[in-house]
Design a protein around this motif. Structure first.
Motif, PDB file in Angstrom:
ATOM      1  N   PRO A 117     -59.300 -33.944  39.615  1.00 23.86           N
ATOM      2  CA  PRO A 117     -58.841 -35.469  38.782  1.00 23.86           C
ATOM      3  C   PRO A 117     -60.053 -35.760  37.820  1.00 23.86           C
ATOM      4  O   PRO A 117     -61.230 -35.702  38.449  1.00 23.86           O
TER       5      PRO A 117
ATOM      6  N   LEU B  32     -52.064 -23.474  34.783  1.00 25.87           N
ATOM      7  CA  LEU B  32     -50.737 -24.171  34.980  1.00 25.87           C
ATOM      8  C   LEU B  32     -51.197 -25.537  34.831  1.00 25.87           C
ATOM      9  O   LEU B  32     -50.216 -26.490  34.428  1.00 25.87           O
ATOM     10  N   ALA B  33     -52.472 -25.743  34.985  1.00 22.39           N
ATOM     11  CA  ALA B  33     -52.756 -27.574  35.012  1.00 22.39           C
ATOM     12  C   ALA B  33     -53.170 -28.033  33.651  1.00 22.39           C
ATOM     13  O   ALA B  33     -53.379 -29.058  33.269  1.00 22.39           O
TER      14      ALA B  33
ATOM     15  N   THR C 222     -58.458 -40.431  33.967  1.00 20.85           N
ATOM     16  CA  THR C 222     -57.250 -40.710  34.416  1.00 20.85           C
ATOM     17  C   THR C 222     -57.394 -41.906  35.466  1.00 20.85           C
ATOM     18  O   THR C 222     -56.166 -42.566  35.779  1.00 20.85           O
TER      19      THR C 222
ATOM     20  N   GLN D  14     -58.809 -33.544  30.375  1.00 23.22           N
ATOM     21  CA  GLN D  14     -58.613 -32.212  30.989  1.00 23.22           C
ATOM     22  C   GLN D  14     -59.878 -31.230  30.398  1.00 23.22           C
ATOM     23  O   GLN D  14     -59.865 -30.083  31.130  1.00 23.22           O
TER      24      GLN D  14
ATOM     25  N   GLY E 136     -46.229 -33.609  38.255  1.00 24.82           N
ATOM     26  CA  GLY E 136     -47.428 -32.766  38.130  1.00 24.82           C
ATOM     27  C   GLY E 136     -48.636 -33.455  38.777  1.00 24.82           C
ATOM     28  O   GLY E 136     -49.639 -33.797  38.369  1.00 24.82           O
ATOM     29  N   THR E 137     -48.529 -33.546  40.163  1.00 23.15           N
ATOM     30  CA  THR E 137     -49.371 -34.635  40.979  1.00 23.15           C
ATOM     31  C   THR E 137     -50.733 -33.950  41.293  1.00 23.15           C
ATOM     32  O   THR E 137     -51.757 -34.485  41.396  1.00 23.15           O
ATOM     33  N   GLY E 138     -50.785 -32.619  41.141  1.00 23.10           N
ATOM     34  CA  GLY E 138     -51.953 -32.006  41.402  1.00 23.10           C
ATOM     35  C   GLY E 138     -52.497 -32.369  42.836  1.00 23.10           C
ATOM     36  O   GLY E 138     -51.780 -32.176  44.084  1.00 23.10           O
TER      37      GLY E 138
ATOM     38  N   ASP F  15     -44.615 -31.179  42.050  1.00 20.18           N
ATOM     39  CA  ASP F  15     -45.583 -30.224  41.445  1.00 20.18           C
ATOM     40  C   ASP F  15     -45.042 -28.918  41.598  1.00 20.18           C
ATOM     41  O   ASP F  15     -44.210 -28.650  42.487  1.00 20.18           O
TER      42      ASP F  15
ATOM     43  N   ASN G 159     -50.041 -36.967  34.291  1.00 16.28           N
ATOM     44  CA  ASN G 159     -50.947 -36.309  33.549  1.00 16.28           C
ATOM     45  C   ASN G 159     -50.691 -34.829  33.203  1.00 16.28           C
ATOM     46  O   ASN G 159     -51.290 -34.211  34.075  1.00 16.28           O
ATOM     47  N   PRO G 160     -49.688 -34.324  32.372  1.00 13.90           N
ATOM     48  CA  PRO G 160     -49.340 -33.247  32.460  1.00 13.90           C
ATOM     49  C   PRO G 160     -50.332 -32.397  31.790  1.00 13.90           C
ATOM     50  O   PRO G 160     -51.056 -32.855  31.127  1.00 13.90           O
ATOM     51  N   PRO G 161     -50.110 -31.019  31.787  1.00 12.55           N
ATOM     52  CA  PRO G 161     -51.155 -30.103  30.964  1.00 12.55           C
ATOM     53  C   PRO G 161     -50.911 -30.475  29.508  1.00 12.55           C
ATOM     54  O   PRO G 161     -49.820 -30.621  29.040  1.00 12.55           O
TER      55      PRO G 161
ATOM     56  N   LEU H 170     -56.007 -29.024  40.058  1.00  7.90           N
ATOM     57  CA  LEU H 170     -56.903 -29.647  39.066  1.00  7.90           C
ATOM     58  C   LEU H 170     -57.842 -30.996  39.703  1.00  7.90           C
ATOM     59  O   LEU H 170     -57.320 -31.461  40.579  1.00  7.90           O
TER      60      LEU H 170
HETATM   61  C1  LIG Z   1     -53.457 -31.900  34.305  1.00 14.95           C
HETATM   62  S1  LIG Z   1     -52.825 -31.399  35.969  1.00 14.95           S
HETATM   63  C2  LIG Z   1     -52.886 -33.129  36.601  1.00 14.95           C
HETATM   64  C3  LIG Z   1     -53.140 -33.379  37.989  1.00 14.95           C
HETATM   65  C4  LIG Z   1     -53.027 -34.691  38.551  1.00 14.95           C
HETATM   66  N1  LIG Z   1     -51.873 -35.190  38.385  1.00 14.95           N
HETATM   67  C5  LIG Z   1     -54.196 -35.431  38.002  1.00 14.95           C
HETATM   68  O1  LIG Z   1     -54.332 -36.056  37.153  1.00 14.95           O
HETATM   69  O2  LIG Z   1     -55.355 -34.867  38.477  1.00 14.95           O
HETATM   70  C6  LIG Z   1     -51.061 -31.131  35.732  1.00 14.95           C
HETATM   71  C7  LIG Z   1     -50.380 -30.729  36.707  1.00 14.95           C
HETATM   72  O3  LIG Z   1     -48.943 -30.449  36.517  1.00 14.95           O
HETATM   73  C8  LIG Z   1     -48.536 -29.335  37.111  1.00 14.95           C
HETATM   74  N2  LIG Z   1     -47.621 -28.629  36.558  1.00 14.95           N
HETATM   75  C9  LIG Z   1     -47.552 -27.865  35.331  1.00 14.95           C
HETATM   76  N3  LIG Z   1     -46.382 -27.184  35.143  1.00 14.95           N
HETATM   77  C10 LIG Z   1     -45.509 -28.018  36.052  1.00 14.95           C
HETATM   78  C11 LIG Z   1     -44.113 -28.049  36.111  1.00 14.95           C
HETATM   79  N4  LIG Z   1     -43.337 -27.210  35.053  1.00 14.95           N
HETATM   80  N5  LIG Z   1     -43.518 -28.823  36.790  1.00 14.95           N
HETATM   81  C12 LIG Z   1     -44.142 -29.850  37.720  1.00 14.95           C
HETATM   82  N6  LIG Z   1     -45.581 -29.729  37.627  1.00 14.95           N
HETATM   83  C13 LIG Z   1     -46.134 -28.943  36.597  1.00 14.95           C
HETATM   84  C14 LIG Z   1     -49.788 -28.601  37.488  1.00 14.95           C
HETATM   85  O4  LIG Z   1     -49.644 -27.766  38.659  1.00 14.95           O
HETATM   86  C15 LIG Z   1     -50.937 -29.573  37.516  1.00 14.95           C
HETATM   87  O5  LIG Z   1     -50.850 -29.845  38.950  1.00 14.95           O
END
Ligand SMILES: C[S@@+](CC[C@H](N)C(=O)[O-])C[C@H]1O[C@@H](n2cnc3c(N)ncnc32)[C@H](O)[C@@H]1O
Lengths: 255, 394
Positions: free
Chosen positions: B184, B316-317, B188, A108, B215-217, B247, B293-295, B182
């Motif tokens: 991708p 947030l991501a 990932t 990330q 957290g599908t983005g 998400d 793939n969470p933050p 975000l």
């Molecule tokens: C690192 S990004 C990953 C996006 C996607 N899965 C990828 O790999 O490209 C993290 C995702 O988690 C979402 N997110 C953050 N906090 C969240 C929560 N409390 N519940 C659900 N999704 C959340 C964000 O909006 C973001 O889309």
């Protein structure tokens, strides 16, 4: 072989993804049947757990050897015919994959565009790479396709002329009218078809066996010299490989 | 066979109904976009807006603009020079792109801008010094003025290339992305190899189960997982499973639904808005697999990120709290109760130290919940993923 400076970044050396997924530590990881020879490859993994980020990070190094003889580099084997018949996944297992690593934590943290992939086919040492695609996955696919072409061009199998009959994959790249194809009416496979490389390898095997003489090769295949020349000229890499051989024998290049 | 289909259908209906309160189905939508918005307008999308209109990526737009070859050549020369002027200054500044990369991006921009069948010819004309054909009109998917503006944003504002063209190539997919979602990452891509090789091959039953991508983005993992489920189900000749993608971000939900529709997977992937497992209460203990793939970046590291990421991608991501592990710990806790016995999980992490920390957490604080837990390294040799199975009951 561990890390090498390249293009400003670092290159990490590791065996294909599959091994990384099945690996954990040192030792025999698994077996895979080599389709062509139905012999077993044993995979060993050496994980060097030092984590100096500056030097390119944790390094995993995989190598494979045949029949438990141990150690890397034991690849002397007369029958090399099989590589191109391996499925992508199996061929990948024989490769070392390098990615271009820029320093830092990745993931990330980075908007990363450097998804270049370099494959080294361990049994032959042939290297293929791809940088121009936009995803890692596609670069890997392009590099693998390129590797297949290079194997076809560079790996020669012996041909016994007096008992020779052309293999199916060679017949498939010949024009449909060729007498040797008989009643076989399947369409001719052209250079854009992934199966072309198999036929190309077999054709080069024959041309090497007749020492570069297109007319001799045409005779063996029961087709006209003109028709075979046209086929050779239809693909740049095939033409170049034939002409390189002819040059080494003091013959004129095909044009 | 009919009975089986019917069963599946009923199960689908059931899921649909349960998802209604927060489920979003792709129903699209006029192009809501401009290729070159006022800078950063994208990130101002209010989170309360009910329906976000996904932008149409450049490559999907009709070629309704044109320029003469000489005008296009002039722009191309200007853009190349601008890229070259960067040298390695961004690399030194924050590990950003160098001019080689930027010029490669320029080629990809042309790929998306031109009609596919004309692309190779025009590319060679652009590179040639000859003055032939300069009056030829070239069809473009965006007007020339916008191209100047777009490339300036790329270089001067460090707007990520993927937001400029509105898409990211990821595995064999082309996914729409825009500000608020975000982009991708190549790392990932491997989660899908892990799902296929560790889960689906060893435990074929998981192929027809219910999966979740949290957290599908952009929907990347969910879409690729669904396709893997379909392929493996086909190989084993039985019904394939489904994926629920969640998400919290409304932009992500809209963009993910758009991408799901683009790949014709509406029947296999359902997008639900909500926090992590919350929208999945109806299927507690029934999941065959959870991937995410969470933050995971530590809050303190956010200001130091390269400009493309830190200034343009949604916090947030990225922000995983003080140590970056807030969300990962929550997901591990949740997986212990949401997965069915024998169910599979795989999470991306910040790598190495964080990965080891999570492995220790699972071993010490979750002992008995999981089995076959281990890390997997990414292409760069960083221990990036943690995966395992929920313990079967004894
Ligand atoms: C690192 S990004 C990953 C996006 C996607 N899965 C990828 O790999 O490209 C993290 C995702 O988690 C979402 N997110 C953050 N906090 C969240 C929560 N409390 N519940 C659900 N999704 C959340 C964000 O909006 C973001 O889309």
């Amino acid at each position: 072989m561990a890390t090498a400076a390249m293009g400003g970044g670092f290159v990490n050396v590791m065996k294909s993804v599959h091994h990384m997924l099945t690996s954990n530590g040192v030792g025999v990881l698994g077996k895979a049947v080599c389709a062509s020879s139905s012999r077993y490859f044993h995979f060993y993994s050496v994980s060097l757990q030092s984590r100096g980020r500056g030097g390119g990070g944790g390094l995993q190094l995989f190598c494979c050897s045949r029949g438990g003889s141990g150690g890397c580099g034991d690849y002397s084997d007369g029958n090399t015919n099989g590589y191109l018949k391996l499925r992508d996944e199996e061929l990948m297992k024989q490769c070392e994959m390098n990615t271009f690593k820029s320093s830092g934590p990745g993931g990330q943290h980075r908007n990363k565009r450097e998804s270049a992939v370099r494959l080294k086919h361990l049994p032959t040492g042939i290297v293929a790479q791809a940088v121009e695609d936009r995803s890692q996955h596609m670069n890997r696919a392009s590099a693998l396709a390129r590797l297949r072409t290079l194997i076809a061009l560079k790996v020669r199998n012996p041909v016994h002329l007096h008992t020779y009959s052309p293999p199916l994959e060679l017949l498939e790249i010949l024009p449909p009218k060729s007498t040797i194809r008989g009643s076989d009416s399947r369409p001719q496979i052209g250079p854009n078809n992934p199966k072309f490389v198999l036929g190309m390898q077999a054709l080069l095997d024959l041309i090497f066996a007749v020492e570069g003489s297109v007319s001799d090769a045409a005779k063996v295949l029961g087709m006209s010299t003109g028709a075979l020349s046209r086929l050779i000229l239809s693909d740049d890499s095939l033409r170049m490989a034939v002409n390189e051989l002819r040059a080494s024998k003091g013959m004129k290049p095909l044009k | 066979m009919i009975a089986l289909n019917q069963l599946r259908h009923e199960r689908l209906m059931e899921l649909r109904v349960s998802g209604l309160c927060c489920g979003v189905y792709a129903k699209f939508m006029r192009p809501g976009s401009h290729f070159c918005p006022n800078s950063k307008s994208g990130s101002s999308i209010s989170s309360s807006s009910v329906e976000v209109k996904p932008k149409i990526p450049l490559y999907l737009r009709p070629p309704s603009f044109s320029a003469s070859l000489s005008e296009l050549k002039k722009w191309h020369r200007w853009a190349k020079n601008l890229a070259s002027s960067v040298g390695s200054s961004f690399v030194r500044l924050d590990n950003g792109p160098d001019s080689t990369l930027l010029r490669r991006e320029l080629n990809w921009l042309l790929q998306d801008l031109l009609e596919l069948q004309h692309h190779p010819v025009i590319l060679s004309l652009l590179e040639s010094d000859s003055n032939e054909n300069v009056d030829t009109s070239v069809a473009l998917k965006a007007p020339l003025e916008e191209l100047y503006c777009a490339w300036r944003q790329r270089i001067e504002e460090r707007r990520p290339f993927q937001y400029v063209v509105g898409c990211q190539h990821w595995r064999d997919l082309v996914l729409s992305v825009q500000e608020g979602v975000l982009i991708p990452r190549p790392e990932t891509e491997m989660i899908i190899d892990i799902v296929e090789r560790v889960a689906l091959k060893t435990t074929p039953k998981l192929v027809h189960g219910l999966w979740a991508d949290l957290g599908t983005g952009s929907g990347a993992i969910a879409i690729a997982t669904a396709r893997a489920l379909a392929t493996h189900a086909h190989a084993h000749a039985h019904a394939h499973g489904r994926v629920i993608a969640t998400d919290l971000s409304p932009v992500a939900v809209a963009v993910a639904a758009f991408n799901v529709q683009r790949y014709g997977l509406q029947d296999m992937v359902e997008v639900r808005k909500g926090s992590w497992f919350e929208p999945l209460k109806d299927i507690q203990g029934k999941l065959a697999g959870v991937v995410s793939n969470p933050p995971y970046i530590a809050s303190g590291d956010i200001p130091g990120l390269q400009a493309e990421v830190g200034q343009h991608e949604p916090k947030l991501a990225l922000d995983g709290g003080i140590t970056g592990t807030n969300d990962l710990l929550h997901l591990i806790d949740g997986a212990a109760s949401m997965l069915k016995p024998g169910g599979f999980f795989a999470f991306e992490t910040n790598g190495d130290k964080q990965c080891e920390f999570l492995l220790n957490y699972i071993e010490n604080d979750k002992s008995g919940s999981f089995c076959n837990v281990h890390p997997v390294s990414d292409f760069d040799g960083i221990q990036r993923f943690v995966l395992g199975f929920r313990q079967r009951m004894v």
